[in-house]
Design an enzyme around this catalytic site. Structure first.
Site, PDB file in Angstrom:
ATOM      1  N   SER A 179      -3.949  -9.626   7.057  1.00  0.00           N
ATOM      2  CA  SER A 179      -3.171  -8.413   7.297  1.00  0.00           C
ATOM      3  C   SER A 179      -2.532  -8.486   8.676  1.00  0.00           C
ATOM      4  O   SER A 179      -3.164  -8.937   9.634  1.00  0.00           O
ATOM      5  CB  SER A 179      -4.086  -7.191   7.193  1.00  0.00           C
ATOM      6  N   ASP A 181       0.809  -1.212   0.000  1.00  0.00           N
ATOM      7  CA  ASP A 181       0.000   0.000   0.000  1.00  0.00           C
ATOM      8  C   ASP A 181       0.846   1.268   0.000  1.00  0.00           C
ATOM      9  O   ASP A 181       0.668   2.146  -0.858  1.00  0.00           O
ATOM     10  CB  ASP A 181      -0.938   0.017   1.216  1.00  0.00           C
ATOM     11  N   ARG A 233       0.112   4.070  17.488  1.00  0.00           N
ATOM     12  CA  ARG A 233      -0.176   5.078  16.474  1.00  0.00           C
ATOM     13  C   ARG A 233       0.175   6.501  16.902  1.00  0.00           C
ATOM     14  O   ARG A 233       0.799   7.236  16.137  1.00  0.00           O
ATOM     15  CB  ARG A 233      -1.636   4.989  16.029  1.00  0.00           C
ATOM     16  N   ASP A 246      -7.134   3.334  12.471  1.00  0.00           N
ATOM     17  CA  ASP A 246      -5.824   3.972  12.413  1.00  0.00           C
ATOM     18  C   ASP A 246      -5.848   5.335  11.747  1.00  0.00           C
ATOM     19  O   ASP A 246      -5.085   6.225  12.106  1.00  0.00           O
ATOM     20  CB  ASP A 246      -4.829   3.055  11.694  1.00  0.00           C
TER      21      ASP A 246
END
Length: 377
Positions: free
Chosen positions: A181, A17, A96, A125
């Site tokens: 993922s 990505d 994060r 996220d």
């Protein structure tokens, strides 16, 4: 096309990505600074650096934030007994704001008006990254490709991304045997999407990488003594072989090693995302699980009953704030300060046994103990 060659700092992982996003942003006319955070994941950072340069990044920053992550984010969560919806120890949620904080620092230092990320429009996220950026850099502009029609209409799925990568010579490893993922840091690893989207499907044995299968883990426990001061672990000692660690990063890494060997820290849950949908996630949080149990024990031993009742309510509020991306909000700052105040007398040593996926409390001692042995006789 951008007419001014604006600079954007991209949170870059080296995966499919963000590699495609890097090239797409370059097509749009931006100068790209790729930023990789070493937050304890299993990553070839030098290879990722080379890839980013090859794709056209004008600069690449690789920042080691592991110590900061443990001391400034994980330790407050341990003090809080932070756990979302009774089971999730918030490994990704805590990482994060730590990652985004450094991204903002780079953007300010480099004079970049833009930051970008590869988070999807369906997950948490995007919110965690963006609320942190806006809190610390209010005038920043955020480019979120997966929410932009010109991007998601062009790339409707993994196949489109793979075709784009192939066309532009982006080296992307294909792993058909791992159709899910993964997101990893020193605190945990998460698995979602792919075959896991059907909540009835069992997690394959080969999925887990941080913890050994409890069925085949050692039959002899490790006995650990964990010392806390102000609710923070300051030392861990293996009472069998004498191994001892005192620094935050080494202590946490050692607990990961011991817990992983014994299969501690696995959960498989369906949770409520901030955006209003349910998702299935599988997590491994080895050291965090040991510390959660040990801290609960020493806290109950040393904290006034009524203070702890209030603190339990604050812990719930704090966990929701962290999960929803509000780490740098005024309300989360206030709750953290209250929790920190509650930990002033939380000190002592806890002995635990780690065996077959479980953490067993063996004993505890503290100069701040509120336990009266005379009264219980």
């Amino acid at each position: 096309m951008s007419q001014t060659k604006d600079t954007v700092v991209l949170a870059y992982s080296g995966g499919l990505d963000t590699s495609c996003i890097l090239l797409w942003l370059k097509e749009k006319g931006y100068d790209i600074i790729a930023y990789l955070a070493n937050i304890g994941q299993n990553e070839d950072f030098e290879e990722a650096r080379k890839k980013a340069i090859k794709l056209g990044a004008k600069k690449v920053f690789i920042e080691d934030v592991r110590k900061e992550f443990v001391e400034e984010f994980i330790w407050p969560a341990v003090q809080a007994n932070a756990i979302y919806e009774d089971r999730y120890l918030l490994g990704t949620s805590l990482a994060r704001p730590c990652i985004a904080k450094k991204q903002v620092e780079i953007a300010k230092r480099e004079g970049a008006k833009y930051v970008s990320h590869g988070a999807t429009g369906k997950g948490n996220d995007q919110i965690r990254f963006e609320l942190t950026c806006y809190s610390l850099y209010p005038e920043v502009k955020i480019i979120a490709p997966w929410r932009m029609p010109e991007f998601y209409n062009r790339f409707r799925g993994r196949t489109d991304l793979m075709d784009y990568a192939k066309k532009h010579g982006i080296p992307i490893p294909v792993t058909p045997k791992s159709p899910w993922s993964m997101d990893e840091n020193i605190m945990h690893i998460s698995y979602e999407a792919g075959i896991l989207e059907n909540p009835k499907n069992h997690a394959p044995d080969e999925l887990f990488v941080k913890t050994k299968d409890p069925r085949t883990s050692p039959s002899t426990p490790d006995i650990l003594e964990i010392e806390f001061k102000k609710g923070v672990p300051v030392q861990v000692t293996n009472l069998q072989d004498g191994t001892r660690h005192c620094t935050a990063l080494e202590l946490f890494a050692y607990l990961n090693e011991v817990a992983g060997k014994h299969g501690v820290g696995r959960i498989d849950i369906v949770e409520n995302r901030y955006i209003g949908m349910k998702s299935r996630g599988i997590y491994e949080t080895p050291a965090g699980t040991i510390l959660h149990h040990a801290h609960l024990d020493i806290e109950t031993f040393t904290m006034d009953r009524e203070v702890r009742r209030i603190k339990q309510e604050l812990s719930l509020r704090f966990s929701e704030q962290v999960y929803n991306g509000y780490w740098y909000s005024p309300e989360c700052d206030f709750v953290r300060s209250c929790i920190s105040k509650s930990q002033e007398l939380v000190e002592g040593k806890v002995q635990v046994s780690v065996l077959k996926g479980q953490v067993y409390m063996l004993g505890r001692e503290s100069p701040q103990s509120l336990y009266n042995e005379e009264l219980v006789r």
